[in-house]
Design a protein around this motif. Structure first.
Motif, PDB file in Angstrom:
ATOM      1  N   MET A   1       0.826  -1.177   0.000  1.00 41.40           N
ATOM      2  CA  MET A   1       0.000   0.000   0.000  1.00 41.40           C
ATOM      3  C   MET A   1       0.881   1.255   0.000  1.00 41.40           C
ATOM      4  O   MET A   1       0.576   2.219  -0.695  1.00 41.40           O
ATOM      5  N   LEU A   2       1.951   1.193   0.777  1.00 40.82           N
ATOM      6  CA  LEU A   2       2.862   2.335   0.830  1.00 40.82           C
ATOM      7  C   LEU A   2       3.476   2.611  -0.548  1.00 40.82           C
ATOM      8  O   LEU A   2       3.558   3.769  -0.977  1.00 40.82           O
ATOM      9  N   LEU A   3       3.868   1.557  -1.235  1.00 42.42           N
ATOM     10  CA  LEU A   3       4.447   1.741  -2.571  1.00 42.42           C
ATOM     11  C   LEU A   3       3.431   2.338  -3.542  1.00 42.42           C
ATOM     12  O   LEU A   3       3.778   3.172  -4.378  1.00 42.42           O
ATOM     13  N   GLN A   4       2.167   1.913  -3.424  1.00 39.40           N
ATOM     14  CA  GLN A   4       1.132   2.466  -4.291  1.00 39.40           C
ATOM     15  C   GLN A   4       0.933   3.948  -4.009  1.00 39.40           C
ATOM     16  O   GLN A   4       0.788   4.759  -4.934  1.00 39.40           O
ATOM     17  N   LEU A   5       0.922   4.329  -2.731  1.00 37.00           N
ATOM     18  CA  LEU A   5       0.773   5.745  -2.379  1.00 37.00           C
ATOM     19  C   LEU A   5       1.957   6.562  -2.883  1.00 37.00           C
ATOM     20  O   LEU A   5       1.779   7.675  -3.397  1.00 37.00           O
ATOM     21  N   LEU A   6       3.160   6.016  -2.744  1.00 39.01           N
ATOM     22  CA  LEU A   6       4.335   6.715  -3.270  1.00 39.01           C
ATOM     23  C   LEU A   6       4.251   6.873  -4.785  1.00 39.01           C
ATOM     24  O   LEU A   6       4.530   7.944  -5.330  1.00 39.01           O
ATOM     25  N   PHE A   7       3.869   5.807  -5.463  1.00 36.72           N
ATOM     26  CA  PHE A   7       3.740   5.843  -6.920  1.00 36.72           C
ATOM     27  C   PHE A   7       2.738   6.919  -7.346  1.00 36.72           C
ATOM     28  O   PHE A   7       2.946   7.630  -8.321  1.00 36.72           O
ATOM     29  N   THR A   8       1.648   7.045  -6.588  1.00 34.58           N
ATOM     30  CA  THR A   8       0.575   7.967  -6.965  1.00 34.58           C
ATOM     31  C   THR A   8       0.865   9.405  -6.560  1.00 34.58           C
ATOM     32  O   THR A   8       0.550  10.331  -7.303  1.00 34.58           O
ATOM     33  N   TYR A   9       1.458   9.619  -5.378  1.00 35.15           N
ATOM     34  CA  TYR A   9       1.529  10.973  -4.831  1.00 35.15           C
ATOM     35  C   TYR A   9       2.920  11.579  -4.706  1.00 35.15           C
ATOM     36  O   TYR A   9       3.046  12.774  -4.499  1.00 35.15           O
ATOM     37  N   ALA A  10       3.994  10.810  -4.796  1.00 36.95           N
ATOM     38  CA  ALA A  10       5.342  11.372  -4.659  1.00 36.95           C
ATOM     39  C   ALA A  10       5.726  12.085  -5.956  1.00 36.95           C
ATOM     40  O   ALA A  10       5.762  11.470  -7.019  1.00 36.95           O
ATOM     41  N   PRO A  11       6.023  13.380  -5.874  1.00 38.23           N
ATOM     42  CA  PRO A  11       6.342  14.144  -7.087  1.00 38.23           C
ATOM     43  C   PRO A  11       7.447  13.537  -7.962  1.00 38.23           C
ATOM     44  O   PRO A  11       7.298  13.524  -9.187  1.00 38.23           O
ATOM     45  N   PRO A  12       8.549  13.028  -7.390  1.00 35.06           N
ATOM     46  CA  PRO A  12       9.566  12.450  -8.288  1.00 35.06           C
ATOM     47  C   PRO A  12       9.037  11.251  -9.085  1.00 35.06           C
ATOM     48  O   PRO A  12       9.353  11.102 -10.268  1.00 35.06           O
ATOM     49  N   LEU A  13       8.237  10.425  -8.429  1.00 30.58           N
ATOM     50  CA  LEU A  13       7.692   9.260  -9.134  1.00 30.58           C
ATOM     51  C   LEU A  13       6.600   9.676 -10.118  1.00 30.58           C
ATOM     52  O   LEU A  13       6.436   9.046 -11.168  1.00 30.58           O
ATOM     53  N   GLN A  14       5.870  10.745  -9.804  1.00 31.89           N
ATOM     54  CA  GLN A  14       4.881  11.250 -10.753  1.00 31.89           C
ATOM     55  C   GLN A  14       5.571  11.717 -12.034  1.00 31.89           C
ATOM     56  O   GLN A  14       5.082  11.456 -13.132  1.00 31.89           O
ATOM     57  N   ARG A  15       6.689  12.393 -11.885  1.00 30.07           N
ATOM     58  CA  ARG A  15       7.434  12.833 -13.075  1.00 30.07           C
ATOM     59  C   ARG A  15       8.014  11.642 -13.839  1.00 30.07           C
ATOM     60  O   ARG A  15       7.938  11.577 -15.061  1.00 30.07           O
ATOM     61  N   LEU A  16       8.560  10.673 -13.098  1.00 29.67           N
ATOM     62  CA  LEU A  16       9.191   9.517 -13.727  1.00 29.67           C
ATOM     63  C   LEU A  16       8.179   8.685 -14.513  1.00 29.67           C
ATOM     64  O   LEU A  16       8.447   8.265 -15.645  1.00 29.67           O
ATOM     65  N   PHE A  17       6.988   8.459 -13.927  1.00 25.81           N
ATOM     66  CA  PHE A  17       5.992   7.599 -14.562  1.00 25.81           C
ATOM     67  C   PHE A  17       4.873   8.368 -15.257  1.00 25.81           C
ATOM     68  O   PHE A  17       3.936   7.785 -15.781  1.00 25.81           O
ATOM     69  N   ASP A  18       4.968   9.697 -15.249  1.00 21.02           N
ATOM     70  CA  ASP A  18       3.966  10.556 -15.880  1.00 21.02           C
ATOM     71  C   ASP A  18       2.562  10.265 -15.347  1.00 21.02           C
ATOM     72  O   ASP A  18       1.624   9.995 -16.105  1.00 21.02           O
ATOM     73  N   THR A  19       2.421  10.293 -14.015  1.00 22.02           N
ATOM     74  CA  THR A  19       1.126  10.082 -13.375  1.00 22.02           C
ATOM     75  C   THR A  19       0.707  11.354 -12.659  1.00 22.02           C
ATOM     76  O   THR A  19       1.501  12.292 -12.492  1.00 22.02           O
TER      77      THR A  19
END
Length: 65
Positions: A1-19
Motif C-alpha cells: 500500500m505504501l508503494l502504491q501511495l508513493l507511486f501515486t503521490y510522490a512528485p519524483p515518481l509522478q514525473r518519472l511515470f507521468d502520473t
C-alpha cells in the motif's frame, strides 16, 4: 500500500511515470463505488447461500463434477 501511495503521490515518481494524483473531490465517488460493489457481491453471496438449487450448482462447479 505504501508503494502504491508513493507511486501515486510522490512528485519524483509522478514525473518519472507521468502520473497525477487523484483529486480529493474524486475520493468520495471511489468510496461510494467500492461500497456499492461490496454490497452487490454480498447480496449475491446471500442469495446463493439462501437458495438450495443455487447452492448445489455452485458446490458442483467448485468440486468439478
Amino acid at each position: 500500500m505504501l508503494l502504491q501511495l508513493l507511486f501515486t503521490y510522490a512528485p519524483p515518481l509522478q514525473r518519472l511515470f507521468d502520473t497525477e494524483a487523484i483529486p480529493l473531490r474524486v475520493w468520495p465517488w471511489l468510496f461510494v463505488g467500492g461500497l456499492a460493489f461490496f454490497l452487490v457481491v454480498e447480496a449475491e453471496k446471500l442469495t446463493i447461500r439462501s437458495v438450495e438449487s443455487l447452492r448445489r450448482t455452485v458446490t458442483t462447479v467448485e468440486v468439478g463434477a
